[in-house]
Design a protein around this motif. Structure first.
Motif, PDB file in Angstrom:
ATOM      1  N   UNK A   1      -6.845  -0.029   6.860  1.00  0.00           N
ATOM      2  CA  UNK A   1      -5.698  -0.388   6.032  1.00  0.00           C
ATOM      3  C   UNK A   1      -4.429   0.314   6.477  1.00  0.00           C
ATOM      4  N   UNK A   2      -4.531   1.609   6.736  1.00  0.00           N
ATOM      5  CA  UNK A   2      -3.352   2.362   7.172  1.00  0.00           C
ATOM      6  C   UNK A   2      -2.801   1.826   8.481  1.00  0.00           C
ATOM      7  N   UNK A   3      -3.669   1.457   9.393  1.00  0.00           N
ATOM      8  CA  UNK A   3      -3.192   0.936  10.685  1.00  0.00           C
ATOM      9  C   UNK A   3      -2.460  -0.393  10.485  1.00  0.00           C
ATOM     10  N   UNK A   4      -2.920  -1.201   9.527  1.00  0.00           N
ATOM     11  CA  UNK A   4      -2.230  -2.461   9.245  1.00  0.00           C
ATOM     12  C   UNK A   4      -0.888  -2.203   8.556  1.00  0.00           C
ATOM     13  N   UNK A   5      -0.877  -1.352   7.531  1.00  0.00           N
ATOM     14  CA  UNK A   5       0.311  -1.186   6.705  1.00  0.00           C
ATOM     15  C   UNK A   5       1.373  -0.283   7.322  1.00  0.00           C
ATOM     16  N   UNK A   6       0.973   0.598   8.250  1.00  0.00           N
ATOM     17  CA  UNK A   6       1.964   1.482   8.878  1.00  0.00           C
ATOM     18  C   UNK A   6       2.234   1.124  10.330  1.00  0.00           C
ATOM     19  N   UNK A   7       1.407   0.272  10.925  1.00  0.00           N
ATOM     20  CA  UNK A   7       1.577  -0.053  12.332  1.00  0.00           C
ATOM     21  C   UNK A   7       1.149   1.062  13.256  1.00  0.00           C
ATOM     22  N   UNK A   8       0.295   1.962  12.763  1.00  0.00           N
ATOM     23  CA  UNK A   8      -0.194   3.065  13.592  1.00  0.00           C
ATOM     24  C   UNK A   8      -0.937   2.504  14.804  1.00  0.00           C
ATOM     25  N   UNK A   9      -0.589   2.967  15.987  1.00  0.00           N
ATOM     26  CA  UNK A   9      -1.194   2.458  17.213  1.00  0.00           C
ATOM     27  C   UNK A   9      -2.640   2.911  17.354  1.00  0.00           C
ATOM     28  N   UNK A  10      -3.402   2.195  18.160  1.00  0.00           N
ATOM     29  CA  UNK A  10      -4.814   2.517  18.357  1.00  0.00           C
ATOM     30  C   UNK A  10      -5.018   3.900  18.967  1.00  0.00           C
ATOM     31  N   UNK A  11      -4.018   4.396  19.689  1.00  0.00           N
ATOM     32  CA  UNK A  11      -4.166   5.695  20.344  1.00  0.00           C
ATOM     33  C   UNK A  11      -3.515   6.823  19.551  1.00  0.00           C
TER      34      UNK A  11
ATOM     35  N   UNK B   1      -4.117  29.306  14.969  1.00  0.00           N
ATOM     36  CA  UNK B   1      -3.468  30.555  15.361  1.00  0.00           C
ATOM     37  C   UNK B   1      -2.663  31.148  14.209  1.00  0.00           C
ATOM     38  N   UNK B   2      -2.134  30.266  13.343  1.00  0.00           N
ATOM     39  CA  UNK B   2      -1.367  30.723  12.183  1.00  0.00           C
ATOM     40  C   UNK B   2      -2.270  31.038  10.992  1.00  0.00           C
ATOM     41  N   UNK B   3      -3.582  31.036  11.221  1.00  0.00           N
ATOM     42  CA  UNK B   3      -4.574  31.321  10.171  1.00  0.00           C
ATOM     43  C   UNK B   3      -4.558  30.260   9.080  1.00  0.00           C
ATOM     44  N   UNK B   4      -4.222  29.019   9.454  1.00  0.00           N
ATOM     45  CA  UNK B   4      -4.290  27.872   8.544  1.00  0.00           C
ATOM     46  C   UNK B   4      -5.342  26.913   9.091  1.00  0.00           C
ATOM     47  N   UNK B   5      -6.586  27.320   9.030  1.00  0.00           N
ATOM     48  CA  UNK B   5      -7.666  26.589   9.688  1.00  0.00           C
ATOM     49  C   UNK B   5      -7.733  25.144   9.202  1.00  0.00           C
ATOM     50  N   UNK B   6      -7.577  24.183  10.119  1.00  0.00           N
ATOM     51  CA  UNK B   6      -7.624  22.777   9.711  1.00  0.00           C
ATOM     52  C   UNK B   6      -9.007  22.381   9.212  1.00  0.00           C
ATOM     53  N   UNK B   7      -9.030  21.401   8.317  1.00  0.00           N
ATOM     54  CA  UNK B   7     -10.291  20.836   7.858  1.00  0.00           C
ATOM     55  C   UNK B   7     -10.934  20.030   8.988  1.00  0.00           C
ATOM     56  N   UNK B   8     -12.241  19.781   8.908  1.00  0.00           N
ATOM     57  CA  UNK B   8     -12.852  18.832   9.858  1.00  0.00           C
ATOM     58  C   UNK B   8     -12.144  17.490   9.773  1.00  0.00           C
ATOM     59  N   UNK B   9     -12.155  16.746  10.862  1.00  0.00           N
ATOM     60  CA  UNK B   9     -11.453  15.468  10.943  1.00  0.00           C
ATOM     61  C   UNK B   9     -11.946  14.512   9.853  1.00  0.00           C
ATOM     62  N   UNK B  10     -10.985  13.912   9.144  1.00  0.00           N
ATOM     63  CA  UNK B  10     -11.301  13.005   8.049  1.00  0.00           C
ATOM     64  C   UNK B  10     -11.274  11.552   8.517  1.00  0.00           C
ATOM     65  N   UNK B  11     -11.950  10.710   7.756  1.00  0.00           N
ATOM     66  CA  UNK B  11     -11.945   9.277   8.037  1.00  0.00           C
ATOM     67  C   UNK B  11     -11.169   8.537   6.981  1.00  0.00           C
ATOM     68  N   UNK B  12     -11.828   7.594   6.316  1.00  0.00           N
ATOM     69  CA  UNK B  12     -11.144   6.788   5.316  1.00  0.00           C
ATOM     70  C   UNK B  12     -11.367   7.332   3.920  1.00  0.00           C
ATOM     71  N   UNK B  13     -10.377   7.093   3.034  1.00  0.00           N
ATOM     72  CA  UNK B  13      -9.061   6.520   3.279  1.00  0.00           C
ATOM     73  C   UNK B  13      -8.115   7.576   3.855  1.00  0.00           C
ATOM     74  N   UNK B  14      -7.185   7.151   4.676  1.00  0.00           N
ATOM     75  CA  UNK B  14      -6.267   8.092   5.321  1.00  0.00           C
ATOM     76  C   UNK B  14      -5.459   8.885   4.308  1.00  0.00           C
ATOM     77  N   UNK B  15      -5.080   8.252   3.198  1.00  0.00           N
ATOM     78  CA  UNK B  15      -4.215   8.920   2.222  1.00  0.00           C
ATOM     79  C   UNK B  15      -4.860  10.140   1.584  1.00  0.00           C
TER      80      UNK B  15
ATOM     81  N   UNK C   1       0.851  -1.195   0.000  1.00  0.00           N
ATOM     82  CA  UNK C   1       0.000   0.000   0.000  1.00  0.00           C
ATOM     83  C   UNK C   1       0.881   1.236   0.000  1.00  0.00           C
ATOM     84  N   UNK C   2       0.327   2.328  -0.529  1.00  0.00           N
ATOM     85  CA  UNK C   2       1.079   3.574  -0.585  1.00  0.00           C
ATOM     86  C   UNK C   2       1.483   4.080   0.788  1.00  0.00           C
ATOM     87  N   UNK C   3       0.638   3.857   1.794  1.00  0.00           N
ATOM     88  CA  UNK C   3       0.987   4.333   3.134  1.00  0.00           C
ATOM     89  C   UNK C   3       2.150   3.545   3.719  1.00  0.00           C
ATOM     90  N   UNK C   4       2.486   2.404   3.120  1.00  0.00           N
ATOM     91  CA  UNK C   4       3.679   1.678   3.542  1.00  0.00           C
ATOM     92  C   UNK C   4       4.938   2.500   3.318  1.00  0.00           C
TER      93      UNK C   4
END
Length: 244
Positions: free
Chosen positions: A192-202, A159-173, A52-55
């Motif tokens: 998929x990203x959690x499997x291919x990158x080993x991202x922890x649950x927290x 604060x830097x006037x770079x307002x983040x987007x609302x939280x996204x779900x899938x796909x992470x990429x 996967x690309x996230x690998x």
């Protein structure tokens, strides 16, 4: 996408990585990602394959610097879609097969697919490196961390006037093209990203556009001190006002 290279001061990116890592208590190195028409001198093409690309993120976070070409992304039909990389004719069915699986198990609805952010153009090469080692100015910087720490990054972006987007779900990429258009985007991290990158649950991912990186990081100290002061205030307030 940029076609020429500007000499970068790696000491600056090393300082930015150190600041991010220490302030946000990062367990992994921030990853610099750049889209170019040709590879820079002195960096090698990816050796081997990834499912996967996230690998590629996992490899860069572990300290590797390399570049990929479109064919390196073919194993990931969804990632190829978000990165605007057309699959070769013989592999085109893989995207629909993957999407059909996701629809059949109730993971998504097919009508959601057109709304998934994508890169504006197909990159000839994609360069991945730990932020401190990036050979070129990054188009995006990928940070993984706990929600409490990445909240500081979001507040610094605001604060830097770079307002983040609302939280996204899938796909992470899709957070990468989303951040390129908005400045900052975060994803909860798909299966998929959690499997291919080993991202922890927290942990989750935040992506910062390269053009916003310095201005966002510049606000981190102010936001961190402000949060420490507010945590102290709320702790004392709870102690004085809370009752059984």
């Amino acid at each position: 996408m940029p076609s020429s290279y500007k000499l970068v001061d790696m000491h600056d990116f090393a300082a930015l990585e150190l600041h991010l890592t220490s302030t946000l208590s990062l367990r992994r190195r921030p990853v610099a990602i750049a889209f170019r028409e040709s590879p820079p001198a002195g960096i090698e093409k990816l050796s081997g394959t990834q499912p996967a690309g996230c690998g590629f993120w996992r490899l860069a976070a572990a300290g590797k610097s390399f570049y990929t070409v479109p064919s390196d992304h073919y194993n990931c039909p969804v990632g190829s879609y978000t990165h605007n990389i057309p699959l070769p004719k013989e592999r085109e069915p893989e995207l629909m097969n993957t999407l059909s699986l996701m629809v059949n198990v109730g993971y998504l609805k097919m009508e959601e697919v057109p709304g998934v952010p994508r890169l504006a153009a197909t990159p000839a090469v994609v360069i991945y490196a730990p932020l401190a080692m990036t050979p070129v100015e990054p188009d995006a910087v990928l940070v993984s961390g706990t929600p409490a720490r990445l909240m500081l990054l979001h507040e610094a972006a605001t604060r830097a006037a770079k307002t983040p987007l609302p939280l996204l779900g899938r796909p992470t990429c899709m957070a990468i093209p989303a951040a390129l258009s908005a400045g900052v985007a975060s994803s909860l991290g798909c299966a998929g990203t959690r499997v291919y990158t080993g991202l922890a649950d927290d942990e989750l991912y935040t992506v910062i556009a390269g053009t916003a990186l310095e201005s966002v990081v510049a606000q981190l100290d102010t936001i961190t001190l402000a949060n420490a002061a507010l945590t102290d205030y709320h702790t004392r307030r709870r102690a004085s006002l809370a009752s059984a």
